[in-house]
Design a protein around this motif. Structure first.
Motif, PDB file in Angstrom:
ATOM      1  N   ILE A 196     -47.464   2.372  94.362  1.00 17.32           N
ATOM      2  CA  ILE A 196     -47.630   3.623  95.092  1.00 17.32           C
ATOM      3  C   ILE A 196     -48.963   4.280  94.742  1.00 17.32           C
ATOM      4  CG2 ILE A 196     -46.695   5.958  95.360  1.00 17.32           C
ATOM      5  CD1 ILE A 196     -43.912   4.742  95.015  1.00 17.32           C
ATOM      6  N   VAL A 197     -49.350   4.219  93.473  1.00 14.78           N
ATOM      7  CA  VAL A 197     -50.628   4.821  93.059  1.00 14.78           C
ATOM      8  C   VAL A 197     -51.795   4.138  93.774  1.00 14.78           C
ATOM      9  CG1 VAL A 197     -52.181   5.207  91.128  1.00 14.78           C
ATOM     10  CG2 VAL A 197     -49.718   5.543  90.831  1.00 14.78           C
ATOM     11  N   MET A 198     -51.753   2.813  93.835  1.00 14.03           N
ATOM     12  CA  MET A 198     -52.837   2.080  94.486  1.00 14.03           C
ATOM     13  C   MET A 198     -52.855   2.369  95.990  1.00 14.03           C
ATOM     14  SD  MET A 198     -53.772  -1.949  94.129  1.00 14.03           S
ATOM     15  CE  MET A 198     -55.321  -2.595  94.782  1.00 14.03           C
ATOM     16  N   LEU A 199     -51.685   2.557  96.588  1.00 15.22           N
ATOM     17  CA  LEU A 199     -51.638   2.894  98.014  1.00 15.22           C
ATOM     18  C   LEU A 199     -52.257   4.267  98.276  1.00 15.22           C
ATOM     19  CD1 LEU A 199     -48.182   1.569  99.286  1.00 15.22           C
ATOM     20  CD2 LEU A 199     -50.451   0.918 100.111  1.00 15.22           C
ATOM     21  N   PHE A 200     -52.087   5.199  97.349  1.00 16.99           N
ATOM     22  CA  PHE A 200     -52.749   6.497  97.486  1.00 16.99           C
ATOM     23  C   PHE A 200     -54.267   6.338  97.420  1.00 16.99           C
ATOM     24  CE2 PHE A 200     -48.778   8.886  96.666  1.00 16.99           C
ATOM     25  CZ  PHE A 200     -48.950   9.877  97.606  1.00 16.99           C
ATOM     26  N   VAL A 201     -54.750   5.454  96.534  1.00 15.53           N
ATOM     27  CA  VAL A 201     -56.190   5.188  96.460  1.00 15.53           C
ATOM     28  C   VAL A 201     -56.680   4.582  97.770  1.00 15.53           C
ATOM     29  CG1 VAL A 201     -57.974   3.853  95.283  1.00 15.53           C
ATOM     30  CG2 VAL A 201     -56.138   4.935  93.958  1.00 15.53           C
ATOM     31  N   VAL A 202     -55.898   3.637  98.311  1.00 13.56           N
ATOM     32  CA  VAL A 202     -56.257   3.018  99.591  1.00 13.56           C
ATOM     33  C   VAL A 202     -56.292   4.059 100.698  1.00 13.56           C
ATOM     34  CG1 VAL A 202     -55.410   1.452 101.384  1.00 13.56           C
ATOM     35  CG2 VAL A 202     -55.465   0.712  99.001  1.00 13.56           C
ATOM     36  N   LEU A 203     -55.313   4.961 100.704  1.00 14.00           N
ATOM     37  CA  LEU A 203     -55.271   6.004 101.730  1.00 14.00           C
ATOM     38  C   LEU A 203     -56.502   6.905 101.639  1.00 14.00           C
ATOM     39  CD1 LEU A 203     -53.350   6.895 103.995  1.00 14.00           C
ATOM     40  CD2 LEU A 203     -52.318   8.504 102.399  1.00 14.00           C
ATOM     41  N   LEU A 204     -56.916   7.206 100.407  1.00 14.60           N
ATOM     42  CA  LEU A 204     -58.127   8.012 100.222  1.00 14.60           C
ATOM     43  C   LEU A 204     -59.356   7.276 100.768  1.00 14.60           C
ATOM     44  CD1 LEU A 204     -59.517  10.522  98.939  1.00 14.60           C
ATOM     45  CD2 LEU A 204     -59.744   9.166  96.846  1.00 14.60           C
ATOM     46  N   LEU A 205     -59.452   5.982 100.488  1.00 14.13           N
ATOM     47  CA  LEU A 205     -60.600   5.205 100.965  1.00 14.13           C
ATOM     48  C   LEU A 205     -60.589   5.081 102.496  1.00 14.13           C
ATOM     49  CD1 LEU A 205     -60.710   2.380  98.262  1.00 14.13           C
ATOM     50  CD2 LEU A 205     -62.229   4.366  98.484  1.00 14.13           C
ATOM     51  N   LEU A 206     -59.400   4.917 103.078  1.00 10.75           N
ATOM     52  CA  LEU A 206     -59.323   4.891 104.537  1.00 10.75           C
ATOM     53  C   LEU A 206     -59.739   6.228 105.135  1.00 10.75           C
ATOM     54  CD1 LEU A 206     -56.024   2.900 105.205  1.00 10.75           C
ATOM     55  CD2 LEU A 206     -58.356   2.184 105.740  1.00 10.75           C
ATOM     56  N   GLY A 207     -59.415   7.329 104.425  1.00  8.33           N
ATOM     57  CA  GLY A 207     -59.885   8.641 104.874  1.00  8.33           C
ATOM     58  C   GLY A 207     -61.399   8.726 104.849  1.00  8.33           C
ATOM     59  N   ALA A 227     -50.955  13.520 103.292  1.00  8.41           N
ATOM     60  CA  ALA A 227     -51.791  14.147 104.315  1.00  8.41           C
ATOM     61  C   ALA A 227     -53.046  14.756 103.699  1.00  8.41           C
ATOM     62  CB  ALA A 227     -50.991  15.210 105.063  1.00  8.41           C
ATOM     63  N   VAL A 228     -52.894  15.389 102.538  1.00  9.30           N
ATOM     64  CA  VAL A 228     -54.051  16.010 101.872  1.00  9.30           C
ATOM     65  C   VAL A 228     -55.028  14.944 101.400  1.00  9.30           C
ATOM     66  CG1 VAL A 228     -54.765  17.336  99.844  1.00  9.30           C
ATOM     67  CG2 VAL A 228     -52.797  18.088 101.202  1.00  9.30           C
ATOM     68  N   VAL A 229     -54.516  13.845 100.845  1.00  6.31           N
ATOM     69  CA  VAL A 229     -55.385  12.766 100.357  1.00  6.31           C
ATOM     70  C   VAL A 229     -56.206  12.181 101.508  1.00  6.31           C
ATOM     71  CG1 VAL A 229     -55.355  10.397  99.462  1.00  6.31           C
ATOM     72  CG2 VAL A 229     -53.991  12.178  98.355  1.00  6.31           C
ATOM     73  N   PHE A 230     -55.582  11.976 102.660  1.00  5.76           N
ATOM     74  CA  PHE A 230     -56.303  11.424 103.813  1.00  5.76           C
ATOM     75  C   PHE A 230     -57.269  12.440 104.407  1.00  5.76           C
ATOM     76  CE2 PHE A 230     -56.710  10.060 108.273  1.00  5.76           C
ATOM     77  CZ  PHE A 230     -57.055   8.729 108.098  1.00  5.76           C
ATOM     78  N   LEU A 231     -56.929  13.726 104.278  1.00  7.85           N
ATOM     79  CA  LEU A 231     -57.713  14.797 104.890  1.00  7.85           C
ATOM     80  C   LEU A 231     -58.948  15.164 104.072  1.00  7.85           C
ATOM     81  CD1 LEU A 231     -57.670  16.951 107.202  1.00  7.85           C
ATOM     82  CD2 LEU A 231     -56.402  18.412 105.621  1.00  7.85           C
ATOM     83  N   LEU A 232     -58.866  15.042 102.767  1.00  9.65           N
ATOM     84  CA  LEU A 232     -59.944  15.511 101.893  1.00  9.65           C
ATOM     85  C   LEU A 232     -61.313  14.925 102.241  1.00  9.65           C
ATOM     86  CD1 LEU A 232     -60.444  17.360  99.469  1.00  9.65           C
ATOM     87  CD2 LEU A 232     -60.029  15.388  97.967  1.00  9.65           C
ATOM     88  N   PRO A 233     -61.430  13.609 102.526  1.00  6.96           N
ATOM     89  CA  PRO A 233     -62.754  13.079 102.887  1.00  6.96           C
ATOM     90  C   PRO A 233     -63.340  13.694 104.158  1.00  6.96           C
ATOM     91  CG  PRO A 233     -61.274  11.292 102.254  1.00  6.96           C
ATOM     92  CD  PRO A 233     -60.441  12.528 102.370  1.00  6.96           C
ATOM     93  N   PHE A 234     -62.485  14.122 105.081  1.00  8.10           N
ATOM     94  CA  PHE A 234     -63.001  14.745 106.298  1.00  8.10           C
ATOM     95  C   PHE A 234     -63.703  16.064 105.972  1.00  8.10           C
ATOM     96  CE2 PHE A 234     -60.124  11.736 108.174  1.00  8.10           C
ATOM     97  CZ  PHE A 234     -60.680  11.438 109.409  1.00  8.10           C
ATOM     98  N   LEU A 235     -63.211  16.772 104.969  1.00 12.87           N
ATOM     99  CA  LEU A 235     -63.853  18.016 104.574  1.00 12.87           C
ATOM    100  C   LEU A 235     -65.183  17.769 103.859  1.00 12.87           C
ATOM    101  CD1 LEU A 235     -60.789  20.056 103.267  1.00 12.87           C
ATOM    102  CD2 LEU A 235     -62.225  20.644 105.212  1.00 12.87           C
ATOM    103  N   LEU A 236     -65.227  16.717 103.030  1.00 11.53           N
ATOM    104  CA  LEU A 236     -66.396  16.501 102.172  1.00 11.53           C
ATOM    105  C   LEU A 236     -67.434  15.551 102.763  1.00 11.53           C
ATOM    106  CD1 LEU A 236     -64.634  16.202  98.694  1.00 11.53           C
ATOM    107  CD2 LEU A 236     -65.746  18.209  99.693  1.00 11.53           C
TER     108      LEU A 236
END
Length: 634
Positions: A105-116, A55-64
């Motif tokens: 799993i690491v790459m999926l976290f990167v993907v989640l960040l990019l989708l954010g 949730a934090v990884v997806f949320l961070l781009p919304f803040l920045l």
């Protein structure tokens, strides 16, 4: 409410573009969580912190980066920007497919960040483009469908991920990849059908993330009429995040059973979507801010109801007992009602920002709201952890605290601004009594001062016009009626302006004109009946000079209106003095037609009376024969 928007090019492509994007976001997030839980079960390890990290990884781009989305939305053609963002999404989904195939799993976290990142840039454009393609009376419907589609897409992405990941390998990974790529491709195709939406100003984009975020937030805070709405939307996301956070724990610890989480999530999400569509139905094309406190009160009451269903600390609820006693179904109803309250609460606030904001800065203001939303979502995650982990208060106390907060918000809004709620209740009552049809409500200016003038048929006229108007109306009325001991409290709350003749009260007309002038200079809409009295025969009487006196002080646009269907009611002078007869009709047809605004100079001539007569004839045509009036297609 009308579903015609879903088949019109000015709305349908945007609807499917955003819904398919939300579907893919949640499909990726759920696949990530299921992979983590699968690894945890194989290694006999605990990864309970992974959902919060996702949730934090997806949320961070919304803040920045939300500020960039707002600035780009105000600088570029929104159609082209949407297409580019959907192309970016397709590239990211290609990376997600590789991550799913290799179960990285690491790459999926990167993907989640990019989708954010992609979502943070897309969200301001999604809401800012609507007022360029929809007329003001369609905005509530458009926002309702956008909200319903968004939450149904969340549900569909979550449930599909659960279903596909139960398939045997390698079919599970293959079907997930096909679903991701297929959905992204459909979203891209839909984006190419979005109509153009050129910018109104060429602004400078500040590429420093912290500086641009601060600049957009400062601009939002300066908008005194919009900032409370931004905070209100952020409160909605706070409650929504809290409920989505507690649902897995509720399903596991209170209900039990593998399928209970899906059922509870379905009830909650469909409740939000249904509440959004109900909001559009109740609003009837108007911006009904009265639904905001009612939605908050419903969230609060439903939350306290859910808290009463939860066991006390140390108690046990078996699924069989719950099913046998109806407790589980009561929980489904409770979560659905919380969702309905959220839909009723949020749609008018989004519409308010779109209606009041200026087009050249609308995307930036929506991005400011998204930044505040992200902050409140982070606070909701922290609040959930504090309540459930650190304080060990239990789900019962957690839900009860949410209910108390929602009730405080709803009661505060109701006490601070009771006029919108009363307006909504009165208009609902009028809808029950009459079959109403409106035409031309878009002619009332979206912002700024205006006068609405109409023929005067009965004592119900002001209620019908006040409910039909997309904006709240201040209306002039006879002082003896204003001072009625039974209704004076309501007239004062809705801001009626009493007027009497100088013969009865010297100086009264001057005071009334001063009050009208003050309202117009504050940008309000004032309604008056230029005939000055009820018609004695159903025909329009000569206009008096009060309108000329108002326009001489404040030359504002004048919107003519024609009303038909109330002559013959017990509140008219038909067959004797009004209010001295018993009602003889129920659900009679009543039609109201608004015309294009006239300038102050045109309104002070005979042209205004001619326009009102013509509009009255159009309304009468629908009342007597549905096919002869433009109102038949409205």
């Amino acid at each position: 409410m009308s579903s015609r928007l879903l088949i019109q090019r000015r709305f349908a492509p945007l609807f499917w573009t955003q819904a398919l994007g939300a579907f893919n976001d949640n499909l990726v997030r759920m696949v990530l969580l299921l992979l983590v839980w699968s690894v945890a079960s194989q290694q006999d390890r605990e990864y309970g912190w992974i959902p919060s990290l996702a949730a934090v990884v997806f949320l961070l781009p919304f803040l920045l980066l939300s500020s960039w989305g707002g600035m780009l939305g105000d600088r570029l053609d929104k159609q082209r920007l949407i297409r580019r963002l959907k192309l970016l999404e397709l590239v990211i989904i290609g990376m997600a497919s590789v991550a799913v195939w290799f179960e990285s799993i690491v790459m999926l976290f990167v993907v989640l960040l990019l989708l954010g990142v992609q979502s943070a840039l897309f969200e301001p454009v999604k809401y800012a483009i609507l007022p360029q393609h929809l007329v003001p009376t369609e905005l509530v419907n458009g926002n309702a469908w956008i909200g319903a589609g968004f939450f149904v897409a969340i549900l569909a992405g979550t449930l599909l991920a659960e279903s596909l990941m139960t398939l045997p390998e390698p079919w599970a990974r293959l079907t997930v990849i096909l679903a991701l790529v297929g959905t992204a491709s459909l979203g891209l195709m839909a984006s190419f059908a979005v109509p153009p939406a050129p910018p109104r100003a060429r602004i400078r984009v500040t590429w420093h993330p912290w500086r641009s975020t601060w600049e957009v937030l400062r601009q939002g805070v300066r908008e005194k009429h919009l900032f409370p709405a931004m905070l209100g939307i952020a409160a909605f996301w706070f409650f929504g995040t809290c409920y989505l956070t507690l649902l897995p724990a509720w399903a596991r610890n209170i209900v039990g059973g593998a399928s209970s989480f899906s059922l509870l999530l379905t009830a909650f999400v469909l409740g939000v979507g249904g509440g959004a569509l109900l909001c559009a139905r109740f609003s009837a094309g108007r911006l009904e801010l009265g639904l905001v406190p009612l939605g908050a009160l419903l969230i609060g009451a439903a939350s306290l109801y859910l808290a009463s269903l939860a066991p006390l600390p140390g108690g046990m609820h078996e699924l069989a007992i719950l099913m046998g006693s109806g407790g589980f179904w009561q929980m489904l109803v409770g979560f659905a009602l919380v969702g309905v309250g959220g839909g009723l609460y949020s749609v008018p606030l989004y519409t308010l920002i779109q209606v009041i904001s200026r087009e050249e800065q609308r995307a930036r203001l929506i991005s400011a709201a998204n930044i505040i939303n992200a902050l409140l979502v982070a606070m909701a995650l922290a609040y959930g952890i504090a309540m459930l982990v650190w304080l060990e208060s239990g789900l019962r106390m957690f839900v009860a605290s949410l209910g108390a907060m929602a009730l405080i918000i709803g009661a505060g809004l109701l006490l601070r601004r009771p006029r919108p709620v009363l307006r909504l209740m009165i208009f609902a009552l009028v809808h029950v009594i009459y079959r109403l049809r409106f035409h031309g409500r878009q002619h009332i200016p979206v912002r700024g001062a205006a006068l609405v003038v109409c023929n005067h048929v009965s004592f119900m006229d002001a209620l019908v016009l006040g409910g039909a108007s997309p904006r709240p109306l201040r209306f002039l009325m006879d002082q003896p009626i204003y001072e009625s001991p039974w209704l004076n409290w309501w007239f004062r709350i809705v801001g009626a302006i009493p007027v009497n003749s100088d013969r009865r009260d010297p100086g009264n007309v001057r005071r009334a004109l001063n009050e009208v002038s003050h309202a117009l200079r504050q940008g309000e809409v004032v309604m008056l009946f230029p005939e000055g009295r009820l018609t004695p025969d159903g025909e329009i009487q000569g206009f008096r000079r009060g309108l000329d006196m108002i326009l001489a002080r404040d030359p504002v646009p004048v919107v003519p209106a024609g009303l038909a269907g109330l002559w013959g009611s017990w509140t008219s002078h038909y067959g004797g003095r009004a209010l001295t007869k018993l009602p003889r009709r129920f659900r009679a047809r009543v039609a109201l037609s608004f015309g294009e605004p006239l300038s102050a100079r045109e309104a002070r001539s005979a042209l205004l009376e001619t326009r009102v007569r013509k509009l009255k004839a159009e309304a009468e045509a629908w009342v007597t024969d549905r096919g002869k009036s433009p109102l038949a297609q409205s």
